[in-house]
Design a protein around this motif. Structure first.
Motif, PDB file in Angstrom:
ATOM      1  N   SER A 197       0.826  -1.210   0.000  1.00  0.00           N
ATOM      2  CA  SER A 197       0.000   0.000   0.000  1.00  0.00           C
ATOM      3  C   SER A 197       0.860   1.261   0.000  1.00  0.00           C
ATOM      4  CB  SER A 197      -0.955  -0.002   1.199  1.00  0.00           C
ATOM      5  OG  SER A 197      -0.247   0.125   2.420  1.00  0.00           O
ATOM      6  N   GLU A 198       2.004   1.210   0.663  1.00  0.00           N
ATOM      7  CA  GLU A 198       2.886   2.370   0.666  1.00  0.00           C
ATOM      8  C   GLU A 198       3.404   2.667  -0.743  1.00  0.00           C
ATOM      9  OE1 GLU A 198       5.947   1.553   3.465  1.00  0.00           O
ATOM     10  OE2 GLU A 198       4.591   1.592   5.209  1.00  0.00           O
ATOM     11  N   LEU A 234       0.400   3.879  -2.911  1.00  0.00           N
ATOM     12  CA  LEU A 234       0.028   5.242  -2.529  1.00  0.00           C
ATOM     13  C   LEU A 234       0.954   6.244  -3.202  1.00  0.00           C
ATOM     14  CD1 LEU A 234      -1.757   7.052  -0.689  1.00  0.00           C
ATOM     15  CD2 LEU A 234       0.006   6.794   1.073  1.00  0.00           C
ATOM     16  N   LYS A 268      -0.248   8.866  -6.042  1.00  0.00           N
ATOM     17  CA  LYS A 268      -0.078  10.274  -5.676  1.00  0.00           C
ATOM     18  C   LYS A 268       0.707  11.013  -6.751  1.00  0.00           C
ATOM     19  CE  LYS A 268       1.612  13.292  -1.985  1.00  0.00           C
ATOM     20  NZ  LYS A 268       2.267  13.340  -0.643  1.00  0.00           N
ATOM     21  N   ARG A 294      -5.976  10.586  -5.639  1.00  0.00           N
ATOM     22  CA  ARG A 294      -6.136  10.343  -4.205  1.00  0.00           C
ATOM     23  C   ARG A 294      -6.682   8.930  -3.999  1.00  0.00           C
ATOM     24  NH1 ARG A 294      -7.640  14.628  -0.646  1.00  0.00           N
ATOM     25  NH2 ARG A 294      -8.584  15.631  -2.459  1.00  0.00           N
ATOM     26  N   GLU A 308      -7.700   5.895  -0.888  1.00  0.00           N
ATOM     27  CA  GLU A 308      -7.872   5.450   0.488  1.00  0.00           C
ATOM     28  C   GLU A 308      -7.869   3.931   0.494  1.00  0.00           C
ATOM     29  OE1 GLU A 308     -11.539   7.031   1.856  1.00  0.00           O
ATOM     30  OE2 GLU A 308     -10.827   9.116   1.936  1.00  0.00           O
TER      31      GLU A 308
END
Length: 601
Positions: free
Chosen positions: A455-456, A459, A463, A468, A470
């Motif tokens: 997920s890091e 993300l 980005k 964006r 979640e």
């Protein structure tokens, strides 16, 4: 990277090391295979599961008509409960199979204390269960794709909450006599034997067992397989033991003449009665470190797919570490017949649909994910970038193929988003939808260390595109249930081929399998037509061309971003003998031997 001393100390703190107070001896020596699944099982009813972990369990409890030769490469079929290979007629539309008499189900109270023989009607009943709407089988689309005459119509009559009629005979699935089974198909299916050889899904159940236990059936998985269930603590521990009713079956195989490993295994084990071990203990250990520690300290004598975090420790420079080699540990590294993918809900109002701007969004996300970095950072090089939804070791796999599916091109991704109206209108750094409304992607993700690492990376990738995102965190069974119901926007999942034919991987795009294998809920008539044609054609140039067109459509519409195919490294301690990773099938526990140890150690 932690030292081995630090890892063992951590293992002691986690309570993973053997207790010093455990008895040194036990009355009976057992041959026990101990290892861990990294994801919890979802059940043990073949009709209701399609995850690889549950299917590994059902493959050892139930039996299909045919099986794969454990040592043959390329894959080869052998009779399992069938007495011989099938009789095929009517241009691959009629398949007749004769069962081997005398095969018994494992003992169960449902049989009233009497031995229960496997008969042809058991397969008729078991396959009909996939069509029962009340069971909501995720595999119904797969079964229906073979078009057994009358089966879909029988299902249709039970829609609306009516009881499914298991007693009505249908033309496509009949027991001609006690031991003879006949399948009639609406269209030619030259590779129908692949269906008959999927023991983890097409194994036989006894009707009286199903009716006795009802919704509790997963707790009583009574089959004819080499093992029976002894203990099940959901999402924690599963113990299978040798089936005392298992028939006389011995180790035999046909490895290729130039297959030195296969020939050595055959020479060592030929004629040994199966299963060769007494017991299999499976723990559910989701986190990588405790799973690795459990192997290091000998609590587990086998580890499937060494966690990426510890591959360099186990095989520095691609060679088995000296401290492991000195302990007699053995290693196997193979390119797996699998793929890992991100997929989109095609019915979602943000990422779904087939209009140009929605397709552009999915393709931009695909182009913006740095899969090469993911492989280096998270998987420690234990994968190769995928360019198509075709698994290695299957017929249509092309290792030289290059497509947009395997490209990382963030500049092109940003250009696509700009061109189709996904722009930052208010200057806050985040893109809005083409109609100007806010845009937030919702990505489902598991609650474990590996998923957090991924997920890091994702993300950061999104980005950089101005998107964006979640993350919606949940447990694997919960996320799987939501995906089947269409209650998600984006998720990621792995898939492993169950047969040597590449069409199996394309089930995920088949419109008739929405809610089952087709978790993206992708529906395009042009693709469905190709899928149906692939089913009917024999192998050859015409079918090869259809595979190429199918791949082109999967890249163009991008319901799935296929990311990589994995290299898998398995390790075993010295007491484990005879392991060979299967290509497509899940059953192998009965084909290995383990040196005996006192029971309870």
């Amino acid at each position: 990277m932690r030292s081995r001393r630090e890892l063992l100390q951590a293992g002691a703190a986690l309570g993973l090391l053997p207790s010093a107070t455990r008895a040194a001896t036990a009355p009976t020596a057992e041959r026990v295979l101990r290892y861990a699944f990294r994801v919890a099982e979802t059940g043990m009813d073949p009709v209701r599961v399609n995850d690889i972990y549950s299917r590994t369990l059902t493959a050892h409890l139930f039996e299909g008509l045919y099986a794969y030769d454990h040592l043959a490469r390329p894959a080869k079929f052998r009779p399992l409960t069938a007495a011989a290979m099938p009789e095929v007629a009517d241009d691959f539309r009629r398949w007749t199979v004769r069962l081997r008499p005398g095969i018994l189900f494992a003992d169960d109270p449902a049989f009233g204390g009497r031995p229960r023989e496997l008969v042809a009607e058991d397969y008729v009943y078991s396959i009909k269960r996939y069509a029962d709407p009340q069971l909501k089988s995720p595999n119904w689309g797969y079964v229906d794709s073979y078009q057994l005459l009358g089966l879909a119509a029988l299902r249709q009559r039970a829609q609306g909450g009516q009881a499914f009629d298991y007693d009505t005979p249908i033309e496509g699935l009949r027991a001609l006599d006690r031991y003879t089974l006949q399948f009639r198909l609406a269209e030619p299916r030259p590779r129908f034997i692949e269906f008959l050889a999927v023991s983890d899904l097409m194994g036989a159940l006894a009707r009286e067992v199903v009716e006795r236990y009802g919704e509790r059936l997963p707790e009583h998985p009574v089959g004819t397989g080499p093992f029976v269930l002894q203990q099940w603590r959901r999402a924690s521990r599963v113990v299978l033991v040798r089936n005392p009713q298992y028939r006389e079956r011995v180790y035999d195989a046909e490895p290729a003449p130039d297959d030195a490993e296969g020939q050595a295994l055959l020479a060592r084990f030929k004629g040994r009665r199966l299963p060769m071990i007494d017991r299999v203990e499976v723990s559910i250990v989701e986190e990588s470190q405790p799973r690795w520690l459990a192997f290091l300290n000998g609590q587990h004598n086998f580890i499937e797919q060494v966690p990426a975090d510890f591959v360099e420790q186990a095989l520095p420079g691609g060679r088995l570490a000296p401290y492991l080699a000195q302990q007699g540990v053995k290693a196997w590294r193979n390119l797996r017949a699998d793929m890992s993918m991100v997929f989109f809900n095609l019915e979602d109002p943000v990422v779904g649909g087939y209009t140009p701007e929605r397709v552009a969004l999915r393709r931009a996300i695909g182009l913006g994910l740095d899969v090469g970095r993911e492989i280096r950072v998270v998987h420690r090089g234990q994968a190769r970038v995928a360019h198509a939804p075709i698994a290695p070791h299957t017929g249509a796999f092309d290792p030289a193929l290059s497509t947009e599916m395997g490209q990382y091109d963030p500049a092109r991704a940003r250009a696509l988003l700009d061109l189709y109206g996904w722009t930052d209108r208010n200057g806050d750094g985040w893109r809005e939808r083409p109609d100007g409304s806010p845009l937030t992607l919702v990505w489902s993700i598991e609650d474990n260390q590996r998923a957090r690492q991924l997920s890091e990376l994702w993300l950061r990738d999104l980005k950089s595109l101005g998107l964006r995102v979640e993350f919606k965190i949940g447990k694997w069974p919960e996320l799987l249930k939501a995906a089947r119901a269409g209650s998600f926007q984006m998720w990621h999942v792995g898939s492993m081929s169950a047969a040597p034919d590449s069409q199996g991987a394309l089930q995920r795009y088949d419109g008739s399998q929405v809610g089952g294998q087709n978790m993206a809920r992708f529906k395009r008539p042009e693709f469905d037509a190709i899928y149906q044609r692939l089913s009917a054609l024999p192998d050859g140039p015409e079918r090869d061309a259809l595979f190429r067109e199918a791949v082109r459509l999967t890249v163009a519409w991008m319901p799935y971003k296929v990311r990589w195919h994995s290299y898998i490294t398995d390790l075993a301690h010295a007491p484990v003998h005879g392991y060979r990773r299967p290509l497509f099938w899940q059953e192998w526990w009965h084909m290995v031997d383990v040196d005996p140890t006192p029971a309870g150690t």
